[in-house]
Structures are given as structure tokens and as C-alpha cells.
Design a protein around this motif. Structure first.
Motif, PDB file in Angstrom:
ATOM      1  N   MET A 203       0.832  -1.205   0.000  1.00  0.00           N
ATOM      2  CA  MET A 203       0.000   0.000   0.000  1.00  0.00           C
ATOM      3  C   MET A 203       0.878   1.271   0.000  1.00  0.00           C
ATOM      4  N   ILE A 204       0.421   2.253  -0.731  1.00  0.00           N
ATOM      5  CA  ILE A 204       1.117   3.546  -0.730  1.00  0.00           C
ATOM      6  C   ILE A 204       0.217   4.551  -0.013  1.00  0.00           C
ATOM      7  N   GLU A 205       0.823   5.244   0.943  1.00  0.00           N
ATOM      8  CA  GLU A 205       0.035   6.185   1.741  1.00  0.00           C
ATOM      9  C   GLU A 205       0.661   7.582   1.663  1.00  0.00           C
ATOM     10  N   VAL A 206      -0.142   8.533   1.290  1.00  0.00           N
ATOM     11  CA  VAL A 206       0.334   9.917   1.178  1.00  0.00           C
ATOM     12  C   VAL A 206      -0.314  10.742   2.281  1.00  0.00           C
TER      13      VAL A 206
ATOM     14  N   PHE B 257      -3.428   4.273  -1.487  1.00  0.00           N
ATOM     15  CA  PHE B 257      -3.530   3.503  -2.720  1.00  0.00           C
ATOM     16  C   PHE B 257      -3.295   2.035  -2.357  1.00  0.00           C
ATOM     17  N   TYR B 258      -4.281   1.205  -2.671  1.00  0.00           N
ATOM     18  CA  TYR B 258      -4.305  -0.152  -2.110  1.00  0.00           C
ATOM     19  C   TYR B 258      -3.669  -1.221  -3.009  1.00  0.00           C
ATOM     20  N   ASP B 259      -3.178  -2.290  -2.371  1.00  0.00           N
ATOM     21  CA  ASP B 259      -2.577  -3.423  -3.090  1.00  0.00           C
ATOM     22  C   ASP B 259      -3.647  -4.150  -3.902  1.00  0.00           C
ATOM     23  N   GLY B 260      -3.249  -4.631  -5.066  1.00  0.00           N
ATOM     24  CA  GLY B 260      -4.143  -5.460  -5.883  1.00  0.00           C
ATOM     25  C   GLY B 260      -5.355  -4.721  -6.409  1.00  0.00           C
ATOM     26  N   LYS B 261      -5.299  -3.384  -6.364  1.00  0.00           N
ATOM     27  CA  LYS B 261      -6.424  -2.583  -6.866  1.00  0.00           C
ATOM     28  C   LYS B 261      -5.935  -1.564  -7.891  1.00  0.00           C
ATOM     29  N   THR B 262      -6.830  -1.216  -8.818  1.00  0.00           N
ATOM     30  CA  THR B 262      -6.481  -0.124  -9.733  1.00  0.00           C
ATOM     31  C   THR B 262      -6.945   1.179  -9.079  1.00  0.00           C
TER      32      THR B 262
END
Lengths: 247, 264
Positions: B1-4, B24-29
Motif C-alpha cells: 500500500m502507498i500512503e500519502v 492507494f491499495y494493493d491489488g487494486k487499480t
């Protein structure tokens, strides 16, 4: 003035990145071989052609302009050799190559910048400055001294051609002049100067291409600026190096 | 996961991104949407490190990107893949060489293994037949597919796509969208797509972040978007008549569904 200083700073900082340790030597070497071909081998033709004609023209001009009963005819060969060794085949040839190779480097890197190819390299974790510029500097510093040798030989052949085909003087007299009081150090001077000129052409042109910001107009401008500044720096370096090496 | 968190970026004193917070989540667009000039590309460039934000936190699976040293950033970048708006393929290389390039640079595998992996990636985007062609010899859609193959060559954990459908016809856009969506689910990649293509938003938007003038205005899924009340988002989404009609139909259906439920 401040703008010029800022440009120098950016150039130095780019060179700092260029001379960093390569990520993978094999890939850099592959790129170096490609640049040897693209920048060096592909320039042999133009160097031979120009040198051949200029060698012939220098001989004709000197013959016509110093013709005097007090001047021995072999002086033409002697002066032709000195001009070829000391200035034409190193400095003037590098000025010509700055036009051909410099614009090639600047437009290639500039296009890579505007089409985001350089960004793509950066995101992959590659030092794009080093990967793209270091092989160009290495290849040019290898090939330009070789081109200088080619230029000297082609110039001398051109000088002989003016005797054989135009008949301006006997070839044996020209040959005597070409061999008269030969100083080997002058050949080395040409080599040493060409190393510096090669670095100037490769690094300055790369700087302009790599730092392009904008679109196709800026790429064209960078290409012109690269050739102009490389030429000016070659002339300046020629002055300093000539004084240092021969003064 | 990317977190801003609380991300700020400005150019010459003009704020381009203001206090951006997003996950922004893993395995998701994950889609970043917004009008041209809203700051989407700047946000993506900040995420991949092409631009440095003035303030904020940028966490890649609990690793703070902005506090990493050069070596750590380099290592993290080998976990990223990026698809550029212009595809950004290397002109002097063939399609196969383009896909092999990251492998040549970072993989210790033999040449045969690298070539096999590159061919696998090209097969995944249905382009094995074009392997010997140069980028200038293939169409824009094919170039994008090659760029996808190159981006996944090193099995990235994070995939960034900057307007992947720009300059493509609707059918090819659909192919590219499905390809990115499929790859994201297949490999569990955290995919971030920067787009203003509403077909992509409705088709593959599993987590959508809407940015307006550098400020995050809304976050949700493609299912939530028609019911969203945010005025700026509504202006952006329903700028086209087609989507206005779709919204009206959806709202009528919802109303009649609600009435039927009440009657039932």
C-alpha cells in the motif's frame, strides 16, 4: 552573468553524476561500443573527405602565395605539414566534428528528454546521466585521436594529389619539405589537444541535450547552443593548450 | 500500500498540491482523476520521486520514501514500473530489447532466462510477433502495450500509469485498461493510474481520488461516483451529456427501486 554562473554550476553537478560508479559495467561497455560506432566510425568518411581536399588546397595556396626566387620550393611541403599537424587535423577538424557530433548528441539526448525516455531510466533506478553520457565521453575521447591520425594522413595524401593530378610542383620536392625538420612532439601536441577537445564536444553537447526543457523547438535550440559553445570552448582551449604545450 | 499524508508541492511560489492525503491499495487499480492542470501528473511525479515535495509523508508499505537515502531509493525503484503518457520506449532498441532492458540492468539471470522472461511479458500483452520491430514501426497502442510489458518485466510491486489512454481510440483504450486491470489483479500490484478518461474511471476505478486545483476533493469507488454530492466532482464527471443521461437513468432506477421496495 548570474545565469552563466548557474549554467556552470549545473554543468559541474551533471558531470559529478556522470562520473559516478556505473550500475552494471557490461551494459555501459555495450553502450560505449555503440557510441564508438555511432560517433566515431560514422565520422571517418567526412574526416577523410575534408582532410583530403583541405590538404590539397593548403598546398596549392602556399605554392601560389610564397612563390619567390628566394624561397626554396620544398617550403610548401614543410608549411603544409606544420599546418596539418599543429592546427588543422586537431583544432579545425574538432571544430568541424563539434558541428556534426555535437548536434547529434544534443538532439539525441534532448529528444530522449522530451519523450520521457530519460524519466523512464530514472524511475527504473538507473543513473541516466551516467548511463547516457559517460559512454559518449569515453567513445569520443577514444575515437577523436584516431580521427586526428586519419586526418593527418588524408591531408598529406591530398597534398600529394595536388602534385600528381594538378602538377603544381614535383611530388619529390613536396616530399622533401614534408620530411624536413620533422618534430615528433608536434604530433603528440595534436593528440593531447584532441583529447581535451573530445571531452569538450561530448560533455558540453550532452549538457545541453540532457537539460532540455520543453519541446521540439527547445531541442533545436539546444542543438545549436551545443555547437556554438563547444566551438567557442575549443578555440579558447586551443589557445591555452598551444601556449602550454609549445610556449 | 502507498500512503500519502499532508503532501505539499509548489512551483515558483504557486501551490500545485495542497495537503494531499490518500491511500492507494494493493491489488487494486487506484485512479487519480481531475481536470487538466489539476495537479494529477505532479502528484504521480512526486510519488515516483521525479519531483520532490516540500512537505509531507510518502509511505511505501511503511517505508518513508522521502526519508530514504540514495541507495534505498534506488532499491525501491526496482520495485516500481511506470507507463508513461508517450510510452517512452527507447527508440534505438527493438521491442524485445526494450522489455529486456530492466532485466539486463538489474537481473543476475542468464541471457536465455532474461530473454524467456521478456518473451513471457510480451506474450502477456500479445505482442510476441512484434519483438524484432522498432518502436517507430508499431502503432501507439502497441507501443503502450510494449511499455506495459517493460514495466512488469521485473515483477514490480507498484505500477504507475500516466494517462495510459491518451492519444488512443476508445477500443484500444479499452484493451489497455483491461490489460492494466488484469495485470494488477494477477500479480497483486499497487497500481496508480492518472487519467481523465471517464471510460477508464467507470470501467476499472476500484479506488478513485479526485483532485481539483491541487486539493483532494473526493475519494471513493466507481460505484459511489454517481451518487457523489461534491460539486466540483459532479461538474467534472457530468461535463459530457452521455454521463448526464447515465446519471439520470441511474437516479430514476434508484428512485423506482426505492419505491418498489417501499411498496413491497
Amino acid at each position: 552573468m548570474l545565469k552563466a554562473l548557474a549554467s556552470v554550476g549545473r554543468y559541474v553537478s551533471l558531470m559529478w553524476r556522470v562520473f559516478a560508479r556505473p550500475e552494471r559495467y557490461g551494459m555501459y561497455f555495450k553502450q560505449y561500443l555503440k557510441e564508438l560506432q555511432q560517433l566515431g566510425v560514422n565520422s571517418i568518411g567526412i574526416v577523410l573527405l575534408i582532410s583530403l581536399f583541405i590538404g590539397a588546397v593548403i598546398t596549392i595556396q602556399i605554392k601560389l602565395n610564397i612563390e619567390s626566387p628566394w624561397m626554396p620550393k620544398w617550403t610548401v611541403g614543410y608549411v603544409t605539414r606544420e599546418i596539418l599537424l599543429l592546427e588543422f587535423s586537431s583544432a579545425i577538424m574538432c571544430l568541424i566534428l563539434a558541428g556534426k557530433i555535437g548536434s547529434n548528441i544534443a538532439s539525441e539526448l534532448g529528444t530522449m528528454r522530451v519523450t520521457q525516455q530519460i524519466d523512464a531510466l530514472e524511475i527504473m533506478g538507473i543513473n541516466s546521466a551516467s548511463y547516457l553520457i559517460l559512454p559518449k565521453i569515453g567513445a569520443l575521447m577514444t575515437m577523436i585521436p584516431v580521427l586526428v591520425i586519419f586526418s593527418i594522413f588524408a591531408g598529406i595524401i591530398g597534398a600529394f594529389a595536388s602534385c600528381w593530378f594538378i602538377g603544381i610542383m614535383p611530388a619529390t620536392v613536396l616530399e622533401y619539405g614534408l620530411q624536413y625538420m620533422f618534430v615528433e612532439w608536434y604530433v603528440w601536441c595534436g593528440f593531447i589537444k584532441s583529447f581535451f577537445f573530445a571531452f569538450i564536444i561530448a560533455s558540453v553537447s550532452s549538457y545541453f541535450g540532457y537539460t532540455v526543457d520543453g519541446g521540439s523547438i527547445e531541442v533545436g535550440k539546444a542543438s545549436t547552443d551545443a555547437v556554438v559553445l563547444s566551438s567557442v570552448l575549443i578555440l579558447f582551449a586551443d589557445l591555452v593548450l598551444t601556449q602550454l604545450l609549445m610556449g | 500500500m502507498i500512503e500519502v499524508s499532508h503532501l505539499y508541492k509548489s512551483f515558483d511560489g504557486v501551490d500545485v498540491l495542497t495537503d494531499i492525503n490518500a491511500k492507494f491499495y494493493d491489488g487494486k487499480t487506484n485512479l487519480i482523476i481531475g481536470q487538466s492542470g489539476s495537479g494529477k501528473t505532479v502528484l504521480v511525479k512526486c510519488l515516483v520521486g521525479l519531483l520532490m515535495p516540500e512537505r509531507g509523508e510518502l509511505m511505501y508499505d511503511n517505508r518513508d520514501f522521502l526519508k530514504m537515502d540514495k541507495r534505498e531509493k534506488k532499491r525501491l525503484r526496482t520495485e516500481m514500473g511506470m507507463l508513461f503518457q508517450s510510452a517512452a520506449l527507447f527508440d534505438s532498441m527493438t521491442v524485445l530489447e526494450n522489455v529486456m532492458f530492466p532485466l539486463d540492468m538489474f537481473s543476475d539471470k542468464t541471457y536465455r532466462e532474461r530473454a524467456r522472461r521478456a518473451m513471457f511479458c510480451l506474450d502477456r500483452v500479445n505482442l510476441t510477433a512484434a519483438k524484432s520491430k522498432y518502436p517507430s514501426e508499431i502503432s501507439g497502442g502497441m507501443q503502450k502495450r510494449v511499455a506495459i510489458a517493460r514495466a512488469i518485466a521485473l515483477n514490480p510491486k507498484y505500477l504507475f500509469c500516466d494517462e495510459p489512454n491518451s492519444g488512443l481510440d476508445p477500443k484500444t483504450s479499452l484493451v489497455i485498461d483491461e490489460l492494466i486491470h488484469g495485470i494488477t489483479h494477477e500479480y497483486g500490484i499497487t497500481t496508480i493510474i492518472n487519467t481523465h478518461d471517464m471510460n477508464s474511471v467507470m470501467g476499472i476505478g476500484e479506488n478513485i481520488v479526485f483532485i481539483h486545483k491541487g486539493v483532494k476533493e473526493w475519494e471513493g469507488t466507481s460505484k459511489d461516483i454517481f451518487a457523489a454530492q461534491n460539486e466540483k466532482l459532479v461538474d467534472f464527471i457530468f461535463a459530457s451529456d452521455l454521463f448526464k443521461k447515465v446519471r439520470d437513468v441511474e437516479m430514476r432506477e434508484a428512485a423506482s427501486g426505492g419505491a418498489a421496495a417501499r411498496r413491497g
